[in-house]
Motif scaffolding. Structure first.
Motif, PDB file in Angstrom:
ATOM      1  N   HIS A 133      -5.473 -13.826  -3.185  1.00 23.51           N
ATOM      2  CA  HIS A 133      -4.485 -14.471  -1.911  1.00 23.51           C
ATOM      3  C   HIS A 133      -3.426 -14.685  -2.506  1.00 23.51           C
ATOM      4  CE1 HIS A 133      -7.581 -15.406   1.508  1.00 23.51           C
ATOM      5  NE2 HIS A 133      -7.486 -14.083   1.133  1.00 23.51           N
ATOM      6  N   GLY A 134      -3.163 -14.888  -3.961  1.00 23.11           N
ATOM      7  CA  GLY A 134      -1.808 -14.911  -4.472  1.00 23.11           C
ATOM      8  C   GLY A 134      -1.166 -16.173  -4.942  1.00 23.11           C
ATOM      9  N   GLU A 135      -1.410 -17.015  -4.013  1.00 20.71           N
ATOM     10  CA  GLU A 135      -0.825 -18.387  -4.009  1.00 20.71           C
ATOM     11  C   GLU A 135      -1.854 -19.447  -3.697  1.00 20.71           C
ATOM     12  OE1 GLU A 135       2.185 -18.950  -4.956  1.00 20.71           O
ATOM     13  OE2 GLU A 135       3.147 -16.832  -4.742  1.00 20.71           O
ATOM     14  N   LEU A 136      -1.624 -20.615  -4.456  1.00 15.49           N
ATOM     15  CA  LEU A 136      -2.653 -21.797  -4.390  1.00 15.49           C
ATOM     16  C   LEU A 136      -2.828 -22.236  -2.860  1.00 15.49           C
ATOM     17  CD1 LEU A 136      -1.789 -23.965  -7.208  1.00 15.49           C
ATOM     18  CD2 LEU A 136      -3.326 -21.890  -7.061  1.00 15.49           C
ATOM     19  N   GLU A 137      -1.617 -22.215  -2.074  1.00 14.73           N
ATOM     20  CA  GLU A 137      -1.589 -22.704  -0.687  1.00 14.73           C
ATOM     21  C   GLU A 137      -2.224 -21.541   0.357  1.00 14.73           C
ATOM     22  OE1 GLU A 137       2.909 -21.523  -1.874  1.00 14.73           O
ATOM     23  OE2 GLU A 137       1.100 -22.330  -2.780  1.00 14.73           O
TER      24      GLU A 137
END
Length: 313
Positions: free
Chosen positions: A253-257
Motif C-alpha cells: 500500500h506504499g504509505e503507513l497512512e
C-alpha cells in the motif's frame, strides 16, 4: 425484473432487489424514515421509505430480498427510489445470481492467464508458494475466483479480486521488461499473492462485508500469515527470500497512512505498490464514469481529491 442500470427518472416500478443496507434516521421535523441501499448485479440504488410505519411496508432487514414499489426520482444528480410499498420476497421469486455484481470478463479465462504468469516463476521456492495456493488448494481457488477485491471503491464485484490481481501482474510484466534491476520471480510471486488475504478479510456475496479478522487484522496481515503457512511447508525455504517476499506484501500500500506497516524498501516492493495503486485508481475511474453519458463535472471525489469529469471526446 428491472435492472438498476436501466431505470429512468419518473418511472414507477415494482421489482425485487437485495436490501444491501438499511439505516433508520429522522427528518428535520423528527419524523422517522429508512435509508436503503438496493442492489442487483448491475449496481446499487438509494431507496427511501418515508413512512416506515405504513401498512404497505412489511418488516424487513438488511440482506433480505425485498419487492419494492415506488417512484424513481433524481436527487442531486443521482437516481433514488421513493418506496411506497415493500415486502420480503420468497425464495422462489428471485434468482440470487441476478443480485451479485460480476466481472464482465471470463473468470476461467483470467485464471488461466494468471497461471501463465505463475508458470514463468523459475525460483523453485517461490514456485512452490504459487503451487501451494493457486494449484493445490481447491478451496482457496474457489474463493479467489469468486471474491471481490473490495467492499467498495474498486473491483467490488464477484471475480474482482482475480481481475485486479491479473491486472497488477500485467503491469509488473511491463516493469520487469523496462527495468532490469527488478527480480522477475520475486515480483510476479508477490503480485499474485499481494491480496490473497482478502479471501479472509471480506465475506462472500451477497454480504461482501468485513469479517471479524478483516476488521481486527486486515488483508495485509492476513496475507502475510497465509504466506507464512505456505513457507513453513516448504523445506529449506531461504530466510532472506521469505523476508523479501513478505516485505513486498507488507509494503504494497506504499504509505503507513494507507495501511502498510512498512514503506517499500525493495525495488520489487516499489514496483508492486505502483502497479497496485495504478490499477485500483483506474478501475475506480472506470466505475465512476460507467453509465454516466455526460461530460458535466461530477463533483468532488474524496479518493482523487479532485472534481472529476469524462473527457469530452
Amino acid at each position: 425484473m428491472r435492472y438498476i442500470n436501466t431505470l429512468h427518472e419518473g418511472e414507477t416500478i415494482r421489482t425485487i432487489y437485495l436490501c444491501k443496507g438499511k439505516r433508520s434516521a429522522e427528518t428535520r421535523n423528527g419524523k422517522p424514515y429508512d435509508n436503503l441501499i438496493l442492489q442487483d448485479k448491475t449496481g446499487t440504488l438509494d431507496g427511501k421509505v418515508w413512512d416506515p410505519n405504513s401498512n404497505g411496508i412489511a418488516d424487513y432487514d438488511e440482506k433480505d430480498f425485498v419487492e419494492v414499489f415506488g417512484e424513481v426520482i433524481n436527487y442531486n444528480g443521482n437516481l433514488q427510489l421513493n418506496i411506497r410499498q415493500l415486502r420480503v420476497a420468497g425464495k422462489g421469486e428471485y434468482n440470487p445470481a441476478d443480485y451479485m455484481p460480476t466481472s464482465e470478463k471470463s473468470v476461467d479465462g483470467m485464471y488461466e492467464e494468471l497461471m501463465h504468469y505463475g508458470a514463468q516463476v523459475k525460483n523453485p521456492y517461490l514456485q512452490q508458494v504459487i503451487q501451494y495456493y493457486f494449484v493445490k488448494d481447491e478451496a482457496f481457488i474457489r474463493r479467489f475466483k469468486s471474491h471481490s477485491a473490495a467492499k467498495t471503491v474498486h473491483h467490488g464485484f464477484a471475480g474482482g479480486l482475480l481481475e485486479h490481481t491479473l491486472s497488477v501482474v500485467k503491469m509488473c510484466e511491463y516493469m520487469v521488461g523496462a527495468y532490469p534491476i527488478l527480480n522477475k520471480d520475486l515480483l510476479y510471486t508477490a503480485a499474485m499473492c499481494h491480496d490473497i488475504g482478502k479471501t479472509q478479510e471480506l465475506s462472500s456475496f451477497p454480504d461482501n462485508d468485513y469479517t471479524d479478522d478483516g476488521q481486527l487484522l486486515g488483508h495485509i496481515v492476513i496475507g502475510v500469515e497465509m504466506l507464512d503457512d505456505a513457507i513453513r511447508e516448504i523445506p529449506d525455504f531461504p530466510k532472506k527470500l521469505s523476508s523479501e517476499l513478505k516485505h513486498c506484501i507488507i509494503a504494497h500500500h506504499g504509505e503507513l497512512e494507507y495501511g502498510s506497516p512498512k514503506k517499500p524498501a525493495l525495488a520489487e516492493a516499489v514496483a508492486l505498490n505502483f502497479a497496485d495503486c495504478t490499477d485500483a485508481k483506474m478501475q475506480t475511474l472506470t466505475e465512476i464514469f460507467k453509465d454516466k453519458n455526460t461530460t458535466d463535472w461530477l463533483g468532488y471525489n474524496r479518493l482523487f481529491e479532485s472534481n472529476l469529469r469524462k473527457t469530452s471526446i
